[in-house]
Write an enzyme that holds these catalytic residues in place. Structure first.
Site, PDB file in Angstrom:
ATOM      1  N   SER A 193      -3.378 -15.066   3.359  1.00 50.32           N
ATOM      2  CA  SER A 193      -2.405 -15.088   2.269  1.00 50.32           C
ATOM      3  C   SER A 193      -0.988 -14.928   2.797  1.00 50.32           C
ATOM      4  O   SER A 193      -0.088 -15.719   2.495  1.00 50.32           O
ATOM      5  CB  SER A 193      -2.722 -13.969   1.271  1.00 50.32           C
ATOM      6  OG  SER A 193      -1.710 -13.853   0.302  1.00 50.32           O
ATOM      7  N   THR A 253      -2.241  -5.166  -6.274  1.00 52.23           N
ATOM      8  CA  THR A 253      -2.906  -3.905  -6.593  1.00 52.23           C
ATOM      9  C   THR A 253      -1.895  -2.768  -6.743  1.00 52.23           C
ATOM     10  O   THR A 253      -2.281  -1.613  -6.853  1.00 52.23           O
ATOM     11  CB  THR A 253      -3.925  -3.542  -5.502  1.00 52.23           C
ATOM     12  OG1 THR A 253      -3.237  -3.447  -4.243  1.00 52.23           O
ATOM     13  CG2 THR A 253      -5.005  -4.594  -5.401  1.00 52.23           C
ATOM     14  N   THR A 269       7.648  -7.388  -4.869  1.00 53.66           N
ATOM     15  CA  THR A 269       9.072  -7.690  -4.696  1.00 53.66           C
ATOM     16  C   THR A 269       9.568  -8.648  -5.770  1.00 53.66           C
ATOM     17  O   THR A 269      10.691  -8.498  -6.280  1.00 53.66           O
ATOM     18  CB  THR A 269       9.321  -8.286  -3.298  1.00 53.66           C
ATOM     19  OG1 THR A 269       9.011  -7.288  -2.311  1.00 53.66           O
ATOM     20  CG2 THR A 269      10.767  -8.708  -3.125  1.00 53.66           C
ATOM     21  N   ALA A 315       2.989  -8.094  -8.163  1.00 53.30           N
ATOM     22  CA  ALA A 315       2.061  -7.027  -7.807  1.00 53.30           C
ATOM     23  C   ALA A 315       0.628  -7.546  -7.792  1.00 53.30           C
ATOM     24  O   ALA A 315       0.220  -8.293  -8.682  1.00 53.30           O
ATOM     25  CB  ALA A 315       2.193  -5.879  -8.802  1.00 53.30           C
ATOM     26  N   ASP A 364      -9.064  -5.774  -1.420  1.00 51.91           N
ATOM     27  CA  ASP A 364      -8.264  -6.121  -0.254  1.00 51.91           C
ATOM     28  C   ASP A 364      -9.197  -6.481   0.888  1.00 51.91           C
ATOM     29  O   ASP A 364     -10.032  -5.682   1.297  1.00 51.91           O
ATOM     30  CB  ASP A 364      -7.363  -4.957   0.158  1.00 51.91           C
ATOM     31  CG  ASP A 364      -6.157  -4.799  -0.752  1.00 51.91           C
ATOM     32  OD1 ASP A 364      -5.536  -5.825  -1.076  1.00 51.91           O
ATOM     33  OD2 ASP A 364      -5.850  -3.660  -1.148  1.00 51.91           O
ATOM     34  N   GLY A 422       0.781  -1.220   0.000  1.00 51.02           N
ATOM     35  CA  GLY A 422       0.000   0.000   0.000  1.00 51.02           C
ATOM     36  C   GLY A 422       0.814   1.271   0.000  1.00 51.02           C
ATOM     37  O   GLY A 422       0.252   2.366  -0.014  1.00 51.02           O
ATOM     38  N   SER A 457       5.517 -12.203  -3.686  1.00 50.02           N
ATOM     39  CA  SER A 457       4.479 -12.227  -4.718  1.00 50.02           C
ATOM     40  C   SER A 457       4.764 -11.182  -5.775  1.00 50.02           C
ATOM     41  O   SER A 457       5.580 -10.276  -5.592  1.00 50.02           O
ATOM     42  CB  SER A 457       3.108 -11.969  -4.097  1.00 50.02           C
ATOM     43  OG  SER A 457       3.058 -10.662  -3.550  1.00 50.02           O
TER      44      SER A 457
END
Length: 504
Positions: free
Chosen positions: A276, A210, A215, A208, A268, A180, A206
């Site tokens: 997750s 949103t 990373t 992207a 979200d 975020g 993970s």
């Protein structure tokens, strides 16, 4: 296997259509199998080839795309079924999804117990749910509709649906950010510091969801990240850490399916976020995880009340699942570093690790704080001393050396690419930078092409409190395609991102 198995097989053809992880089969509308079985567009069907089978969504096509006796496969369906061009496959109605009754129950406000959640997640992980079904499940669970026990059970069943790594010792360190906040790419730096200290930190990340970059997207601009479990083990055993895309592993496969649908929905949910995050940590064998939660008016977590609620949920679920977590509140009032987008964020990471004079200080400072907390949490250093040790490992070049060694073990280190197109965005008046809208900046970077175009995004030139003059650049847009640059500029014309004016 029924019905269509008595029909003649269909010759399979690869269509070259990318449908992400959703399996799609294409058939001629007058195909004898479609007619005999009553298949229509969007029917869920089972495809069989020798001992392999998948469930796919049917798309009906007109001639001349396919012959009457052909079936086309999307790229993902082709990879999963593994045919050779021209192989004969048989097609049948997909089995009834009993777990959908549980999804419907949740839509109507009923709580789900562990067996019900296990049934849903098992079907999701097996590829039995199309995107519409997954979207229904995600929506039914969003907005605070899952209680604590449901979230605990969801986390556990997501772990049990895949493989689970065991490194044979403890502690196994991990660091995560809930996201975020654009540019907050501390993970590669923290992993390098922790591994340089001699601790084990098998980091899976993970892409992207949103945001303009995850990373895994950032690291992929510098080194291969799609490693299998045995490759990952080799890297970790050799260097103590890794940077691996979680989607290339089978650690929490249902989560990858959920993320694929959550991404375009821009959805979200606290319960899904917690399940997750924690399921991936547990499956990767982590024992101690520091979780960064940025809080700010345009961050994912906007208020102290939201932070406290998420912190409590993370801690309670982690405790129930046997994972030690420490949740850290960080300032989320503006982006971190200068770059927003995979390559631009990668360049910031490299600058910090290399100790470059132009390195963004806020990114390095955040990484040192988080690494210090993790060193203390894992018992490597005494309380209050972790930050100094982390700073020393970074300043001495030890973290940079470890980063290079990990990348070499994963397949080599390369320089992130630069974009072909750049457009400065100028201040329209004199004044102070009073506010920066992180969400809109992230949206703008995505419109410019990130993360699909790794070099796309934007580069910030100002921080909160800076004094600027009219005509000075506030940030620069980076794009690979003229159309995407124009699209981003059109959005910018009607959406103010940086507030410049006199103090209020």
């Amino acid at each position: 296997m029924t019905g269509a198995l008595h029909n003649a097989g269909l010759a399979v053809r690869r269509m070259g259509i990318e449908t992400q992880q959703e399996y799609v089969v294409y058939m001629h509308r007058d195909c004898h199998v479609c007619r005999s079985e009553g298949f229509t567009a969007q029917t869920r069907v089972s495809l069989y080839l020798n001992e392999r089978s998948i469930i796919a969504t049917l798309n009906v096509v007109d001639p001349p795309l396919l012959e009457l006796d052909e079936a086309g496969l999307s790229n993902s369906a082709w990879r999963a079924l593994g045919p050779v061009q021209g192989d004969l496959i048989t097609v049948a109605h997909a089995p009834t999804l009993d777990s959908m009754s549980q999804v419907r129950a949740k839509i109507y406000g009923h709580r789900l117990d562990a067996p019900a959640l296990g049934s849903i997640i098992s079907d999701v992980a097996a590829g039995h749910y199309p995107g519409t079904h997954i979207a229904a499940f995600l929506s039914a669970c969003a907005g605070g509709r899952m209680d604590l026990q449901e979230t605990i059970d969801l986390t556990r069943v997501m772990v049990s649906a895949g493989e689970r790594l065991d490194w044979g010792h403890s502690p196994i360190a991990d660091k995560h950010c809930v996201g975020g906040l654009p540019g907050n790419r501390t993970t590669p730096i923290v992993v390098s510091i922790i591994a340089a200290a001699g601790l084990t930190i098998p980091k899976t990340s993970s892409r992207a969801i949103t945001s303009p970059a995850g990373t895994a997207d950032v690291m992929e601009t510098m080194t291969p990240v799609a490693l299998g479990i045995e490759q990952m083990r080799h890297v970790v055993q050799r260097e103590g850490g890794c940077f691996v895309w979680g989607g290339s592993l089978s650690l929490s496969p249902a989560d990858d399916m959920l993320i694929r649908v959550a991404r375009p929905l821009d959805l979200d949910s606290d319960a899904q976020l917690v399940a997750s995050v924690l399921s991936k940590k547990i499956a990767a064998g982590a024992t101690h995880s520091v979780i960064d939660v940025p809080v700010g008016p345009t961050a994912k977590v906007r208020s102290d009340a939201d932070y406290r609620r998420l912190k409590e949920l993370l801690e309670q679920v982690a405790k129930a699942c046997g994972l030690n977590v420490q949740v850290v509140r960080s300032l989320g009032t503006q982006p971190v570093g200068r770059g927003i987008g995979p390559s631009l964020e990668a360049r910031d990471v490299l600058a910090v690790l290399q100790g470059a004079a132009h390195a963004p200080r806020d990114l390095g400072a955040r990484a040192v704080v988080l690494a210090g907390r993790l060193l203390e949490f894992c018992g490597y250093s005494k309380p209050g001393s972790g930050e100094a040790i982390a700073h020393r490992l970074l300043a001495s070049g030890a973290a940079w050396a470890k980063f290079q060694a990990i990348c070499e073990a994963q397949g080599g280190l390369r320089e992130p690419t630069l974009s072909r197109l750049r457009e400065p965005v100028l201040a329209q008046r004199d004044g102070l930078v009073r506010a920066i809208d992180s969400r809109r900046l992230a949206r703008l970077a995505k419109l410019a092409g990130a993360p699909k175009a790794p070099a796309a995004g934007l580069e910030l030139h100002v921080r909160l409190g800076d004094r600027v003059e009219k005509g000075m650049p506030l940030f620069s847009l980076h794009a690979e395609a003229p159309g995407e640059l124009a699209y981003a500029l059109k959005y910018l014309a009607s959406h103010p991102l940086i507030d410049v004016g006199e103090p209020q």
